[in-house]
Design an enzyme around this catalytic site. Structure first.
Site, PDB file in Angstrom:
ATOM      1  N   CYS A 183      -5.926   3.596  10.831  1.00 48.88           N
ATOM      2  CA  CYS A 183      -6.666   4.015   9.638  1.00 48.88           C
ATOM      3  C   CYS A 183      -8.095   4.442   9.956  1.00 48.88           C
ATOM      4  CB  CYS A 183      -6.694   2.888   8.613  1.00 48.88           C
ATOM      5  SG  CYS A 183      -5.051   2.395   8.099  1.00 48.88           S
ATOM      6  N   HIS A 211     -12.869   2.083   4.038  1.00 48.72           N
ATOM      7  CA  HIS A 211     -11.463   2.470   4.063  1.00 48.72           C
ATOM      8  C   HIS A 211     -10.737   1.681   2.962  1.00 48.72           C
ATOM      9  CE1 HIS A 211      -7.346   2.868   5.002  1.00 48.72           C
ATOM     10  NE2 HIS A 211      -7.231   1.698   5.587  1.00 48.72           N
ATOM     11  N   ASN A 222      -3.070   2.483  -0.006  1.00 48.47           N
ATOM     12  CA  ASN A 222      -3.664   2.671   1.319  1.00 48.47           C
ATOM     13  C   ASN A 222      -3.096   3.959   1.920  1.00 48.47           C
ATOM     14  OD1 ASN A 222      -4.426   2.646   3.994  1.00 48.47           O
ATOM     15  ND2 ASN A 222      -3.921   0.487   4.339  1.00 48.47           N
TER      16      ASN A 222
HETATM   17  N1  COA Z   1       5.132  -9.233  -4.337  1.00 50.30           N
HETATM   18  C1  COA Z   1       5.219 -10.550  -4.593  1.00 50.30           C
HETATM   19  N2  COA Z   1       5.028 -11.473  -3.642  1.00 50.30           N
HETATM   20  C2  COA Z   1       4.732 -11.053  -2.406  1.00 50.30           C
HETATM   21  C3  COA Z   1       4.636  -9.695  -2.078  1.00 50.30           C
HETATM   22  C4  COA Z   1       4.844  -8.783  -3.115  1.00 50.30           C
HETATM   23  N3  COA Z   1       4.758  -7.443  -2.899  1.00 50.30           N
HETATM   24  N4  COA Z   1       4.310  -9.579  -0.778  1.00 50.30           N
HETATM   25  C5  COA Z   1       4.213 -10.822  -0.285  1.00 50.30           C
HETATM   26  N5  COA Z   1       4.475 -11.727  -1.263  1.00 50.30           N
HETATM   27  C6  COA Z   1       4.494 -13.162  -1.198  1.00 50.30           C
HETATM   28  C7  COA Z   1       4.696 -13.680   0.209  1.00 50.30           C
HETATM   29  O1  COA Z   1       6.056 -13.676   0.523  1.00 50.30           O
HETATM   30  C8  COA Z   1       4.113 -15.058   0.121  1.00 50.30           C
HETATM   31  O2  COA Z   1       5.059 -15.910  -0.484  1.00 50.30           O
HETATM   32  P1  COA Z   1       5.261 -17.417   0.061  1.00 50.30           P
HETATM   33  O3  COA Z   1       3.931 -18.086  -0.195  1.00 50.30           O
HETATM   34  O4  COA Z   1       6.358 -17.887  -0.800  1.00 50.30           O
HETATM   35  O5  COA Z   1       5.582 -17.279   1.504  1.00 50.30           O
HETATM   36  C9  COA Z   1       2.956 -14.897  -0.878  1.00 50.30           C
HETATM   37  O6  COA Z   1       3.217 -13.674  -1.570  1.00 50.30           O
HETATM   38  C10 COA Z   1       1.612 -14.826  -0.257  1.00 50.30           C
HETATM   39  O7  COA Z   1       1.661 -13.956   0.834  1.00 50.30           O
HETATM   40  P2  COA Z   1       0.409 -13.681   1.698  1.00 50.30           P
HETATM   41  O8  COA Z   1       0.816 -12.788   2.823  1.00 50.30           O
HETATM   42  O9  COA Z   1      -0.294 -14.937   2.022  1.00 50.30           O
HETATM   43  O10 COA Z   1      -0.471 -12.875   0.661  1.00 50.30           O
HETATM   44  P3  COA Z   1      -1.914 -12.309   0.852  1.00 50.30           P
HETATM   45  O11 COA Z   1      -2.806 -12.864  -0.165  1.00 50.30           O
HETATM   46  O12 COA Z   1      -2.365 -12.358   2.293  1.00 50.30           O
HETATM   47  O13 COA Z   1      -1.697 -10.772   0.496  1.00 50.30           O
HETATM   48  C11 COA Z   1      -1.482  -8.671   1.619  1.00 50.30           C
HETATM   49  C12 COA Z   1      -0.823  -9.989   1.296  1.00 50.30           C
HETATM   50  C13 COA Z   1      -0.564  -7.859   2.510  1.00 50.30           C
HETATM   51  C14 COA Z   1      -1.748  -7.932   0.319  1.00 50.30           C
HETATM   52  C15 COA Z   1      -2.825  -8.953   2.334  1.00 50.30           C
HETATM   53  O14 COA Z   1      -2.639  -9.862   3.388  1.00 50.30           O
HETATM   54  C16 COA Z   1      -3.452  -7.710   2.885  1.00 50.30           C
HETATM   55  O15 COA Z   1      -3.828  -6.815   2.167  1.00 50.30           O
HETATM   56  N6  COA Z   1      -3.627  -7.649   4.201  1.00 50.30           N
HETATM   57  C17 COA Z   1      -4.200  -6.484   4.827  1.00 50.30           C
HETATM   58  C18 COA Z   1      -3.174  -5.423   4.935  1.00 50.30           C
HETATM   59  C19 COA Z   1      -3.784  -4.107   5.265  1.00 50.30           C
HETATM   60  O16 COA Z   1      -4.754  -3.726   4.675  1.00 50.30           O
HETATM   61  N7  COA Z   1      -3.205  -3.396   6.227  1.00 50.30           N
HETATM   62  C20 COA Z   1      -3.648  -2.143   6.617  1.00 50.30           C
HETATM   63  C21 COA Z   1      -4.953  -2.272   7.342  1.00 50.30           C
HETATM   64  S1  COA Z   1      -5.609  -0.728   7.637  1.00 50.30           S
END
Ligand code: COA
Length: 331
Positions: free
Chosen positions: A118, A258, A288
């Site tokens: 990204c 970003h 994103n």
């Molecule tokens: N809908 C509902 N629940 C979801 C889900 C969705 N789309 N995606 C994940 N979950 C669940 C998980 O399974 C987890 O459940 P569990 O507690 O029963 O295991 C729970 O939500 C929490 O997951 P977690 O990964 O801890 O959530 P989070 O607060 O970290 O949010 C992201 C997840 C991906 C949104 C976040 O980590 C993020 O944005 N990370 C950066 C990703 C990114 O920007 N990547 C590109 C970089 S350039």
């Protein structure tokens, strides 16, 4: 690096293109076990754009480039280099930049892709700066374009809610006034590559029926880890770019992070102590879109009349690699 010799590059035209098809959170609720409420609170995304089956990354890039060239008051023949930042190329080879050259009818100008996740568009700005200021090129078309929905597993709720498709283009030339890129900072840490990667289809894991069965041709991500590194590194890059430009957060009109996740965007703003109204965000509309997110934001700010001559913007990105970079820029 600070621009000690005062020669700078500037953006002389911007443009972007997103496909017509909108995929809303309500649509995703029907595809995977998720909810509008979860996606909105965890990511800030309400909808994203998705290509049609026959659209590839270069198609979005070509549309965006035509708009950027028009806004720069230039013709295709005026461009002397095409650089496309992307992680979702049309083909592994030729480069997407070569497909864009063909699509634009740009003659025999050199064309290459730049892969930096990204962060690719900001990396491209730094590369273009070197090429323009050393006299190798006069007018560079720098494009950031992605079709991420074709490399995302649309059955995986951890990733499919996050990404969208878009292309954004910028024309870069030497500045002959006070405007332009004031400073930049770029880093990478390859030791963390497998926290966000596309494992299959390369020379490490060539595509086979087994790799397809294991979904190795899709984005794999440890979201939590990416989140933590992104906030830390974007803060670092933005601070360093400010420092080397010899300015402070009070000098900037907009922080343009970003657009990965609204919580990363807001945390970066808080870390830098930039007031929320100066932190630009459009993630609710596009999700994103990787390399396209910063140039789309610049284009929107300009088109909406929010950027005035002399305004300083601070652009900062983080992505697969990991890579991270920032640039201070006077409009
Ligand atoms: N809908 C509902 N629940 C979801 C889900 C969705 N789309 N995606 C994940 N979950 C669940 C998980 O399974 C987890 O459940 P569990 O507690 O029963 O295991 C729970 O939500 C929490 O997951 P977690 O990964 O801890 O959530 P989070 O607060 O970290 O949010 C992201 C997840 C991906 C949104 C976040 O980590 C993020 O944005 N990370 C950066 C990703 C990114 O920007 N990547 C590109 C970089 S350039």
């Amino acid at each position: 690096m600070a621009r000690k010799n005062k020669r700078r590059i500037k953006i002389t035209g911007t443009g972007f293109y997103v496909p017509d098809k909108v995929l809303t959170n309500a649509d995703l609720e029907k595809m995977v076990d998720t909810s509008d409420e979860w996606i909105t609170t965890r990511t800030g995304i309400k909808e994203r754009r998705v290509v049609s089956e026959d659209q590839a990354t270069s198609d979005l890039a070509v549309e965006a480039s035509r708009i950027a060239l028009q806004n720069a008051g230039l013709k295709v023949k005026d461009i002397d280099l095409i650089v496309v930042a992307t992680s979702s190329p049309d083909t592994i080879f030729p480069s997407t930049a070569c497909w864009v050259q063909k699509g634009l009818g740009a003659g025999y100008v050199p064309a290459f892709d730049l892969s930096a996740g990204c962060t690719g568009w900001l990396y491209g700005m730094i590369v273009a700066e070197g090429l323009i200021l050393n006299g190798a090129h006069k007018r560079i078309l720098l494009v950031g374009a992605e079709v991420l929905t074709k490399i995302t597993n649309m059955k995986d709720r951890n990733t499919c809610v996050l990404f969208g498709d878009a292309g954004a283009a910028t024309v870069l030339e030497e500045s002959h006034d006070e405007s332009g890129m004031l400073s930049s900072y770029w880093k990478a840490d390859g030791s963390l590559g497998d926290l966000l990667f596309l494992p299959g289809g390369g020379s490490r894991i060539p595509t086979t029926p087994e790799t397809i069965a294991q979904n190795l041709h899709y984005i794999h991500m440890k979201g939590n880890d990416v989140f933590k590194h992104a906030v830390k590194r974007m803060g670092e890059a933005a601070s360093e770019a400010l420092k080397s430009a010899g300015i402070t957060k009070e000098d900037i009109a907009y922080l343009i992070p970003h657009q990965a996740n609204i919580r990363i965007i807001e945390a970066t703003g808080r870390r830098l102590k930039v007031p929320p109204e100066k932190v630009y965000s459009n993630i609710h509309k596009y999700g994103n879109v990787s390399v396209a997110s910063i140039p789309i934001s610049v284009h929107e700010l300009y088109e909406e009349g929010k950027l005035k001559k002399g305004d300083i913007i601070l652009m900062v990105a983080f992505g697969a690699g990991f890579t991270w970079a920032a640039a201070a820029y006077r409009w």
